[in-house]
Structure formats: C-alpha cells, structure tokens
Enzyme design. Structure first.
Site: not given
Ligand code: ADP
Length: 515
Positions: A116, A292
């Site tokens: 992150k 994804r």
C-alpha cells in the site's frame, strides 16, 4: 489463442474461468486438493490434476507444483483467479520464467502496486489523489502521534502489506495509539509476515467506489466505470453494485481518468481495479489497486455487456481491445456474496454437507457458484460459496429482483448469509441508497439478528405452505390431505414449499421502492 490453460484456483472463480475457456475454445486444466476431489470445478474442466492435501499452504499455494503441472500437461497459460497466488509477484515472475503466459498484469506492475505504501508513492507521482497520510512505515507510537496531530484524529493505522481488512485499526486519541499500533503490527505480522504499518486520515462516512480498468499490451487502457461496495463488515465487502448512486457521468469520467493514469504509471496490462473512497463532498481518494480479477467483476460485466474473464485471456494472448472509449453503463446490477456464515451468530463460519440446493432462475438472474447438493463445506477455505447477481433496468427493479431471487434460493445443511441479504434488500436506507462504509456496522444488530416479527412471518409462511400442501394433496388424490404426497401431520413444509407464501408476505417490505 491458447489451446490449453491451467486454472490455479478453486470454487466459484475456478468454474468461472473454466466457463470462459469453454466459450473461447480453450481446453481447461483444473488443479485440486484432496478436499476438492469431488468439487464441480474438477468435473467441469477438461483435465484435472491433484496437487496436494487440503490445507492451501500444501496445495493451492504451491506455486512450484502448479507450474510443474502446467508444463507436464502442455498448458500454455495460467490463470490465477483471485486470492491464493493471484497477487504474488514471485509467482507471476516464475510463470513467465517457465515459458508460460501469466493471465494477469506483469510481475513488475504487481510489485509496484503490491504494498500500500509503494502504491501510494506511485499514485502521488502520477497526480492521483490519495487519502492524506504517510507513505512510509512508522517507527514508533511517538512518530504516529506526531503524524496524527498533523492530520487530526481519528486516524487509521494500516498494514503496508495489507489485504482483506487485516492489520487496520482506527485510533481516536493519543491514549489509544500504543495499543492500536501494537495490535495492528502483530496482526500484520501474522497475516503477511511483514509488520510495517503506516497512517492515513480516517475518513468519516465515505462510500467505497472502485473503477474497473482493462489494458491491452498495445498501449490501450480504458475505464469500464465504477462499482460501489459500501456494504461492508469489518472492512470486507458483502454486497456490490454497478453503477453507484453517488456517481454522476462527470464524476465517472474524472475517476475513470485518474484510474487509467494510475494503471499507466504502473505499466499495467490486463484487468485491474483502482479502489477509492468517495467522501460526502464528492472528493475521492485512491486507496489501492487490485492487480487481478475481483470477486465483484460480474456487476461490471452485466452493465457493460463485456466478459471480463474472457478479455483477461484474450489480452494475455496478445489481442487488442476493440474499443478505446470508456463505456456507459446500461441498467443496474447488484451482487450478494453468499457465504457459509451465520449472521445471527456473529457470522460464525458454518460447516457441513449441503443437503439440498435450489437455485434461483428467471429474468436477469445469474449464479456464479462453486457448490452443489452433496458438497462438503469445510474450514479449509474462504467461506464464500457463491455470488448471486441480478441485472435490471433501474436500481429499484434490481433490488426487487434480488429480493425475489434470494427468496427462491434454498441451501439446506449449513447456515448461510441468505437471510442477511434479504434484510438488507428490505432496509429503507439501502433502498434509498443512503449508505456509507460504516452503515452496515451501525445497523448490524437489526439486520443480522432475527427479531420477533420475522419469526411470526416465518411461522405464517410455514402455516400457509402447509395449507397449500394439503389442498394440493386432496386435489391430487381426490380424497383428503393425509393421503397426498405431503409431509404428514407432524412435519413442516420444506423451505422450497414455504417460499411461495414467504415471498408473498416479504414482498410487502419493498413497499418503499414501489411508491
Ligand atoms: P484491504 O486491502 O485490507 O481491503 P483497503 O485499503 O482496500 O484495505 O481498505 C478496505 C476498507 O477499509 C475500505 O473499503 C474502507 O471501507 C476502509 N478504509 C480504508 N481506508 C480508510 C480510510 N482512510 N478512512 C476510512 N475508511 C477506510
């Protein structure tokens, strides 16, 4: 196009990928653990190979074994689905180094968005708005307090390696900082093997809005519009929809442009999602990019008419996107995650054998599931069994359709989230779209725990079904109730039989939608 593709996953997403392969004329290869030897994905694939015992660390996470299998069976590509190995940079790299095609973004893009803090740094450099906060791990609680003083409480501690809502703590004062930092760190260490934690300003009452992007290897990158995923419990999504009531065409275009900029900055290819928080003033902040396919991709498929999983495979095979403009959503789609959890019991995981399964059908209903009657639900894997998805012309119609479809659904043998979803569909806040990411937690008691009136409705439904059953029995036999095909005097109606009467009564709770 490939001739053979290996699916490195299980459950509903494995079946979803196998279906895409069938429609593209690509042979599919399933892999499975001992617990899944009888699973639908194993049967539906053209070939299936056992990769290990039930625990995922010994089967679905064994990247080297999976690559070995792919080479042995002559597969040219590997699709990882979501979860398991899908966001492991080393695996994407190993697949490529083995001479196979990875159905997903380049390993470098996974790495760029993998943590992150790295993603925040990249986003800032690409001019993407991020939640105010730091982009480095904290050294100690003292530093955390200094940063909190700068942004003002409340702040959110987040694990750099985070995912699935783990390693996150809200901190409302200096006094809470030490304890919160310790527990966020220890949760992050356990879940990700990395205890780096950083600080973000905690945004009160925002919505979770994310943008689906699709990029090919020829430099085209487009936005497919937003999904809203604000119905969350413990930072985990439960219901998703597309489009979002909070997004105007103008905001959609701006968020889409920002998501495309972030994807381009990461050298992105294939399907990906940029997640944002949208505050009450219409400001949006980048949270992270999921590199994804996502669980909630079907709602985008229904409003765009595109098959995202097929496009993942086509892009990996080198195809060019036939469109360069962002698409306009058509109608409204909603998805409910059907999990093996008991909402009335603190969402306790439920295990056992699915004795009976009746699936909803009819206009605008889609079921993406990985279960069937006879399936054993264990604690080895994620509790998400299936997704129920609907599409209709308007949001109100989509809610009524989801409500109807949930009533048709029967899963016997284990506890599921079905009833929980019905209650959300019946809630006036949800119906009017006045929700935020905190909404569910604030209403969890009234939604998750059955109350007296509902028990009365259930009892009335069962009674009505028994009467109907008796009438059918006497008509069929020409004599009386007890000689019919029925359940006898002591047994209650089966859930499928109760549905009709239940539906009739519960539909009245959608009154707000129809007025
Ligand atoms: P994870 O990768 O663990 O899912 P995310 O960064 O995607 O973590 O955040 C998950 C959820 O946590 C978001 O959808 C939102 O509900 C909440 N959240 C994350 N960051 C903030 C923030 N700064 N303020 C308020 N809520 C947040």
């Amino acid at each position: 196009m490939f001739t053979k593709l290996l699916v490195a996953n299980r459950g509903e997403i494995a079946l979803r990928i196998i279906r895409a392969c069938q429609e593209l004329g690509v042979r599919s290869v399933a892999v499975y653990s001992d617990a899944d030897a009888q699973a639908p994905h194993v049967r539906e694939a053209d070939e299936a190979v056992r990769i290990g015992p039930a625990p995922s660390s010994e089967s679905y996470l064994k990247g080297d074994v999976i690559i070995e299998v792919a080479k042995r069976v002559g597969a040219q590509a590997i699709h990882p689905g979501y979860g398991f190995l899908s966001e492991r940079e080393w695996f994407a790299r190993a697949v490529r180094e083995a001479g196979l095609v990875w159905v997903g973004p380049p390993a470098e893009a996974i790495a760029a968005m993998g943590s992150k803090t790295a993603a925040r740094t990249l986003a800032i450099s690409a001019g993407v708005p991020v939640v105010p906060g730091t982009a480095q791990g904290l050294t100690d609680a003292g530093e955390a307090r200094t940063i909190a003083a700068k942004y003002g409480y409340p702040v959110l501690l987040k694990a750099a390696a985070g995912g699935g809502g783990k390693g996150m703590r809200i901190v409302r004062s200096d006094a809470e900082m030490v304890g919160a930092l310790d527990s966020a760190r220890s949760e992050a260490r356990k879940a990700f093997g990395d205890d780096a934690v950083y600080v973000e300003k905690y945004i009160e009452g925002p919505r979770h809005v994310e943008i689906q992007v699709l990029a090919d290897a020829h430099g085209n990158c487009i936005s497919l519009g937003e999904r809203e995923c604000s119905v969350q419990r413990r930072h985990q999504k439960m219901i998703e929809e597309a489009p979002s009531v909070a997004v105007t065409p103008e905001l959609r275009r701006r968020m889409g442009d920002v998501a495309v900029a972030a994807a381009k900055a990461a050298g992105y290819v294939n399907a990906g999602t940029c997640e944002f928080l949208l505050d009450r003033e219409g400001n949006f902040y980048f949270l992270e990019m999921n590199t994804r396919i996502q669980v909630e991709h079907p709602v985008t498929e229904l409003v765009t008419g595109l098959d995202l999983v097929q496009w993942q495979i086509r892009i990996a095979a080198g195809e060019k996107l036939p469109f360069t403009e962002s698409l306009v959503p058509r109608g409204w789609a909603i998805e409910c995650r059907i999990t093996s959890e008991d909402p009335a019991n603190g969402f306790l995981p439920s295990t056992g054998r699915i004795e009976h399964l009746h699936l909803p059908t009819g206009p605008g209903v889609r079921w993406d599931g990985g279960i069937e009657a006879g399936s054993e639900v264990s604690l080895f894997y994620d509790p998400m069994l299936a997704k129920l998805i609907v599409h209709a012309a308007t949001r109100d119609q989509a809610i009524a359709r989801m409500h109807r479809a949930l009533l048709e659904l029967t899963i016997d043998g284990i506890e599921t989230s079905r009833e929980f979803h019905l209650r959300v569909m019946e809630h006036p806040d949800w119906q009017s779209g006045s929700i935020s990411i905190q909404w569910l937690e604030q209403h969890l008691d009234e939604i998750a725990n059955p109350t007296a009136p509902d028990e009365a409705i259930k009892a009335a439904a069962v009674a009505a079904a028994l009467v109907a059953e008796r009438d059918r029995g006497s008509r069929a036999s020409g004599v009386n109730a007890s000689s019919g095909v029925g359940t006898g005097s002591s047994a209650a109606a089966t859930p499928a039989q109760a549905t009709g009467a239940d539906a009739w009564r519960r539909a009245s709770r959608l009154e707000g939608l129809r007025s």
